[in-house]
Design an enzyme around this catalytic site. Structure first.
Site, PDB file in Angstrom:
ATOM      1  N   GLU C  67       0.826  -1.206   0.000  1.00  9.98           N
ATOM      2  CA  GLU C  67       0.000   0.000   0.000  1.00  9.98           C
ATOM      3  C   GLU C  67       0.857   1.252   0.000  1.00  9.98           C
ATOM      4  O   GLU C  67       0.542   2.227  -0.678  1.00  9.98           O
ATOM      5  CB  GLU C  67      -0.948   0.011   1.203  1.00  9.98           C
ATOM      6  CG  GLU C  67      -2.184  -0.841   1.039  1.00  9.98           C
ATOM      7  CD  GLU C  67      -1.904  -2.326   1.134  1.00  9.98           C
ATOM      8  OE1 GLU C  67      -0.784  -2.702   1.535  1.00  9.98           O
ATOM      9  OE2 GLU C  67      -2.796  -3.125   0.792  1.00  9.98           O
ATOM     10  N   HIS C 136     -10.550  -6.831   9.441  1.00 13.45           N
ATOM     11  CA  HIS C 136     -11.037  -6.295   8.162  1.00 13.45           C
ATOM     12  C   HIS C 136     -12.400  -5.645   8.305  1.00 13.45           C
ATOM     13  O   HIS C 136     -13.170  -5.601   7.366  1.00 13.45           O
ATOM     14  CB  HIS C 136     -11.103  -7.412   7.116  1.00 13.45           C
ATOM     15  CG  HIS C 136      -9.798  -8.107   6.911  1.00 13.45           C
ATOM     16  ND1 HIS C 136      -8.754  -7.527   6.217  1.00 13.45           N
ATOM     17  CD2 HIS C 136      -9.346  -9.313   7.331  1.00 13.45           C
ATOM     18  CE1 HIS C 136      -7.716  -8.366   6.209  1.00 13.45           C
ATOM     19  NE2 HIS C 136      -8.047  -9.448   6.889  1.00 13.45           N
TER      20      HIS C 136
END
Lengths: 81, 459, 331
Positions: C67, C136
C-alpha cells in the site's frame, strides 16, 4: 327514611371513603367492595360513616348485608324506619 | 440557637421539596410541633421540630428543593430567645416537659394574637452580600449545600470551606446537586415566554424541565399539542411517577443487597376471631377492631421478644431498634405504597392501636403523614386483608432486617384434638435478612406470633 | 455496456461506482485506476469488473501488495499532473499507507506554499457486518476526517456512489472515498445526473420534527429503518446523511437540531473519540439553546469486531439500538 334518601346516604358515605369518580358509576346491584377495590379498613370506615350520617347503629353481624347499593339502602331504610 | 434542617424521611431520601411553612418568624414552637410540609418522592409529609423556642429566620422559600441536612430555619431556643427579644414580658406557652414525648398538637401558630411579631433575626449571611469564590461555590455545589443557609464562621461571618464541609457532612457524600435541571431550550423558552422555572414541574429525566413543560406553563390560553398517536403495540413505556421510581429504587436495592430468607407458618385464628367478633358485637362501630390490629399487636410483641429481628442492618452490623415501631404497608389508590410507623406498637392497647392504624391509613391515602411516622420503623408488617392472596413473601424495607406478611384469613380443614374441624387460619410469613439472623431465630419469631394470637384477650 | 443507464434506472451501488469509474476513464486521459486486483480479478469487491478489458493495463493497473508503494505512486502521479484513482482493498490496509496520506498527500500543498496540489482520489472499502472479523471490519473514516488538507467522502446512496467520483476528481486536493462493504449490493434509483449539491452539503434523507438522526455511510439504511419503526409510534425522525466527513456540513446538522430539538448521532465506529463524538461536540457548540435533551450517541461496542455472526450483530449498532436511543432522547 325512604329508599331514595337511604340510597343517597349510602352513595354519600361511599364517596366519603373512596375519593374520585368511581362511586358515581356504581350499578345498583354491583358488589361495591370489589368494584371500588375497598379493603377491610375502607369498609369499616364506610360502615362508620354510614352509621353516623344515618344516625343508626349497625351491628357487626349485619355488616355482611352491606354489599350493594340496593341491599345497603334496603337495610338502612328498615333500620331507620 | 438551633437549626431546623431538611430531615431524612427514609433511608433512600436524598433531597426534599419544601412545600409550605406552617409557622412564621416569631412563632413559638414546641418539640414535636409540625413546622413545615416537605414533599418527598413518595408524598407530602409534615415535619416536626425537635426544639422548643421561637422561630427565627425562614431560610428556604417554599417550592425549593434542597438536600437532606440543609438548614431550613433557625430556632432560638429558650434562653437565647429571651435575650434576643425586645419585649421580655411577652407571654409564652410553657414548653412541654421533655419526657412527655411526641405531642399530638395540631399545627397552628399558637400565639397571643395581640402581640406584635418578633423581629426576625438576620440570617447568618444575607444572600445578596454573600462572598464566595468559585472554589467555595464548587464545594457547595458538590456537597449539595445551599451557601445562603450556611452559618459562616470566618471573619465578618464569611463562609469558609470548613463551614461548607461541615454543612455537607451530615448527608451522603455523593449526592446530585439540588439545582433544578432545565434543558437549554426550556431555559431559552422560559425567558421568551416569561415563565418562572421555579414554579413548574419537569417531565424529563430526573424531573428535568423540558420545552414542553415551559410551553404548557406559559401564560394565556393555548392549545395543547395533540397527543402522539400510539402504536397498536405500545413500545413507549409510561414514565414512572416519582413514587413508583422511589419504590423501584428501594426494592431494587433491597433485592440487590439483602440476602433474604423466607419462612411461613399457618396460624389457627379461631380464638382470635371469636374474641374479635365478641368484642365487635359489643362495641359501637367506631370502636370495632379488624383482624389486622391483632396481627400487628402480636407481631410487635414478637419483635420485643425476639429483638434480633427488630432493628437495622447498617454498615455491616446489626443495630437493635430502640422500641418496637411497626411500619404498616399501606397501598394507595392509584398505585404505590407507603409504610408509616406505629410507634411503640408493642405497648399500645389493641383499641388504641386500631385507632392509630385507622388514622395513619386514612392520612396516608388522603391526607398527610408526619415526619416521625414515615421514618423510624424497626420492622414492617404487610397485611393483605380480606381481599388479598393467602400468603405474601415480601421484600424487606432497607435498612430493616425483617418483614412480616399476613395473607387473607380463610376457613380451612384443621386438625383439632385428633378430629377434623373447620377453622379460620392465616398464613404468616417472615422475610428476614440472613446477614442479621438465621432461620432458627425467624422460626422462633413466628412461633411467638402464633402463641400471642392464641390468647387474644391478653393482646 | 458503454451506454449510460436511462433516467431513474434502478441499479446497484457497485454498478453505479463502476459507471462512475468508466465515465472517468473515458472522459479524461489523465485518469487511471491502480490497486490490488483491480485489473484481472475485477476488484476485490467486483467494482472494476470488465474495466481492464475495456481500457487496457495502462489505465487499469494491478499493483503489488504494498500500500505504501502504490498509494505513494498515486500521489507522485498526481503531483506530476495525472488524476489517479487509487483503490485500497479495505480500510485496515490503508494504515500501511497512512504515512503517505498524512505526511505527503495532506501536507504538500501547504509546505510548497500552494505550488504542489495533490489531486489524488483514494477509494477503499470500510465497515463491518460481513463476518470479516477483527482485522477487516474497521470504520476508520473518522480518523481520516481528523486530518486537515484532505477531503473525506462517505457515499451512502446509489446516486452518491455514481456522482461523487467525478466531483472528487475535479477537486484539486486529495479526496478519500469510503465505500461501506454492506452497500455494494444495495439497489436504488439513479437519476441521469447528480441532484445533490456537490461534496459540501449533507442531505436530509427523510424529514421529521421529533428527533434528528445524524448518520452517514453504512449506518444510513439502519437509521432509515429505525425511522420507519419510530413512525409507527408517531415519532417522526429527521434523518441527516452527512455524506462528507471532512469538511463537516455543520449548518445542515444545526438546522435539523433547530427543527427537532433532539439529536441522536449514529455511526458504526467505536464511540470513544469517533466522528460521532465530533458531531456531538459540534451540536453542543452550535445548537446548545435549541436542545431539549442531551445528545445521544449510538456506536459500536468497544471491542475488536467479532467474527461470529451473532456476536458481530450484537457489537454493531442496529435499528433497535437507534430506536432505544431515540426513546431516551424523546421521553
Amino acid at each position: 327514611m325512604n329508599h331514595a334518601d337511604a340510597l343517597a346516604l349510602v352513595r354519600e358515605s361511599l364517596a366519603a371513603v373512596v375519593p374520585g369518580p368511581e362511586p358515581d358509576g356504581l350499578g345498583p346491584d354491583e358488589p361495591f367492595r370489589e368494584a371500588l377495590d375497598m379493603d377491610s379498613l375502607d369498609f369499616l370506615r364506610f360502615v362508620e360513616t354510614l352509621a353516623e350520617r344515618a344516625g343508626v347503629s349497625i351491628p357487626d353481624e349485619d355488616t355482611s348485608r352491606l354489599t350493594t347499593l340496593t341491599d345497603s339502602a334496603a337495610f338502612l331504610a328498615e333500620r331507620a324506619s | 440557637m438551633a437549626e431546623f434542617t431538611m430531615p431524612s424521611l427514609g433511608a433512600d431520601m436524598e433531597e426534599g421539596l419544601l412545600q409550605e411553612w406552617l409557622v412564621h418568624p416569631g412563632d413559638h414552637v414546641g418539640r414535636g410541633d409540625a413546622v413545615a410540609v416537605v414533599e418527598t418522592a413518595k408524598s407530602a409529609i409534615e415535619v416536626e421540630c425537635f426544639e422548643t423556642g421561637t422561630v427565627g429566620a425562614l431560610l428556604v422559600e417554599p417550592g425549593t428543593t434542597v438536600s437532606v441536612g440543609t438548614v431550613l430555619a433557625t430556632i432560638e431556643t429558650e434562653p437565647e430567645a429571651a435575650e434576643a427579644r425586645a419585649n421580655p414580658r411577652r407571654t409564652r406557652r410553657a414548653a412541654p416537659p421533655a419526657d412527655e414525648g411526641r405531642t399530638e398538637r395540631e399545627h397552628s401558630a399558637a400565639k397571643a394574637p395581640d402581640l406584635p411579631p418578633a423581629e426576625a433575626p438576620e440570617p447568618p449571611v444575607a444572600p445578596d452580600r454573600l462572598e464566595a469564590g468559585p472554589l467555595l461555590r464548587r464545594d457547595a455545589e458538590r456537597a449539595g449545600v445551599d451557601l445562603a443557609s450556611v452559618h459562616g464562621s470566618g471573619p465578618g461571618g464569611r463562609v469558609t470551606r470548613h463551614d461548607v464541609e461541615r454543612a455537607g457532612e451530615d448527608s451522603a457524600a455523593a449526592r446530585p446537586p439540588a439545582r433544578r435541571q432545565v434543558t437549554p431550550l426550556a431555559r431559552r423558552l422560559a425567558g421568551e415566554l416569561d415563565v418562572d422555572l421555579a414554579e413548574i414541574g419537569g417531565t424529563g429525566k430526573n424531573g428535568a424541565i423540558r420545552a414542553g413543560d415551559v410551553r404548557r406553563a406559559a401564560a394565556g390560553p393555548r392549545t395543547e399539542t395533540a397527543p402522539r398517536p400510539t402504536a397498536p403495540t405500545p413500545t413507549r413505556e409510561e414514565r414512572p411517577t416519582p413514587m413508583r421510581r422511589a419504590i423501584a429504587d428501594l426494592m431494587t436495592r433491597a433485592n440487590r443487597e439483602i440476602p433474604h430468607y423466607h419462612l411461613a407458618t399457618t396460624i389457627d385464628l379461631h380464638p382470635a376471631m371469636e374474641w374479635l367478633h365478641e368484642h365487635n358485637r359489643n362495641s359501637p362501630v367506631d370502636r370495632r377492631l379488624l383482624p389486622a390490629a391483632l396481627l400487628i399487636k402480636a407481631t410487635a410483641r414478637a419483635a420485643a421478644e425476639v429483638p434480633d429481628l427488630n432493628g437495622f442492618w447498617i454498615d455491616d452490623h446489626f443495630e437493635a431498634g430502640s422500641g418496637v415501631h411497626v411500619g404498616v404497608a399501606v397501598s394507595l389508590r392509584g398505585g404505590g405504597l407507603v409504610a408509616p410507623a406505629l410507634h411503640d406498637a408493642d405497648t399500645l392497647e389493641v383499641t388504641a392501636l386500631m385507632a392509630a392504624l385507622k388514622d395513619v391509613v386514612v392520612r396516608a391515602r388522603g391526607g398527610r403523614l408526619r415526619g416521625s411516622e414515615v421514618s423510624g420503623a424497626t420492622i414492617t408488617v404487610t397485611n393483605l386483608g380480606d381481599q388479598g392472596a393467602e400468603a405474601v413473601f415480601g421484600v424487606i424495607h432497607p435498612p430493616q432486617v425483617a418483614l412480616v406478611g399476613f395473607g387473607r384469613v380463610v376457613d380451612r380443614p384443621w386438625a383439632v384434638d385428633g378430629l377434623l374441624g373447620v377453622r379460620p387460619v392465616v398464613t404468616a410469613t417472615l422475610s428476614a435478612d440472613h446477614r442479621a439472623t438465621d432461620g432458627s431465630v425467624g422460626a422462633r419469631f413466628l412461633s411467638v406470633v402464633d402463641r400471642q394470637l392464641q390468647s387474644p384477650e391478653h393482646l | 455496456m458503454t451506454t449510460a443507464p436511462p433516467e431513474d434506472a434502478v441499479t446497484t451501488y457497485r454498478e453505479a461506482m463502476r459507471d462512475a469509474l468508466r465515465e472517468a476513464l473515458s472522459g479524461d486521459e489523465r485518469v487511471f485506476l491502480i490497486g490490488e486486483d483491480v485489473g484481472r480479478y475485477g476488484g476485490c469487491f467486483g467494482v472494476s469488473l470488465g474495466l481492464l478489458e475495456e481500457f487496457g493495463p495502462e489505465r487499469v493497473r494491478d499493483a503489488p501488495l504494498s500500500e505504501s508503494a502504490f498509494v505513494g505512486a498515486g500521489i507522485g502521479a498526481a503531483l506530476a499532473g495525472m488524476r489517479p484513482i487509487v483503490e485500497i482493498m479495505t480500510v485496515n490496509f490503508s494504515l500501511l499507507a497512512l504515512d503517505q496520506i498524512l505526511n505527503n498527500a495532506a501536507t504538500l500543498l501547504h509546505m510548497s506554499n500552494g505550488q504542489l496540489p495533490v489531486p489524488v482520489v483514494i477509494r477503499m472499502t470500510t465497515g463491518a457486518g460481513r463476518q470479516l472479523a477483527a482485522q477487516h471490519s474497521h470504520s476508520l473514516e473518522g480518523w481520516y476526517a481528523h486530518i486537515p488538507g484532505i477531503r473525506v467522502l462517505t457515499p451512502a446512496t446509489v446516486e452518491d456512489a455514481r456522482y461523487m467520483l467525478p466531483a472528487a476528481l475535479a477537486d484539486p486536493d486529495p479526496v478519500l472515498i469510503f465505500e461501506h462493504g454492506s452497500l455494494y449490493n444495495a439497489k436504488g434509483a439513479l437519476p441521469r445526473s447528480g441532484t445533490t449539491a456537490g461534496l459540501d452539503r449533507a442531505a436530509v434523507r427523510r424529514s421529521g420534527t421529533d428527533v434528528s438522526l445524524i448518520t452517514y455511510g453504512g449506518s444510513l439504511p439502519k437509521a432509515l429503518s429505525a425511522a420507519d419503526a419510530l413512525a409507527q409510534e408517531g415519532i417522526e425522525a429527521d434523518v441527516v446523511d452527512l455524506r462528507t466527513l471532512r469538511p463537516l456540513d455543520t449548518e445542515t446538522v444545526a438546522a435539523s437540531a433547530a427543527r427537532t430539538h433532539r439529536v441522536v448521532v449514529v455511526d458504526e465506529a467505536w464511540r470513544t473519540g469517533g466522528i460521532g463524538a465530533e458531531v456531538s461536540a459540534r451540536v453542543a457548540e452550535d445548537s446548545f439553546y435549541d436542545l431539549d435533551s442531551p445528545v445521544e450517541r449510538v456506536g459500536c461496542a468497544e471491542v475488536p469486531i467479532p467474527y461470529a455472526r451473532q456476536l458481530e450483530e450484537a457489537a454493531l449498532p442496529q435499528p433497535a439500538d437507534i430506536v432505544a436511543a431515540v426513546h431516551r432522547a424523546v421521553n
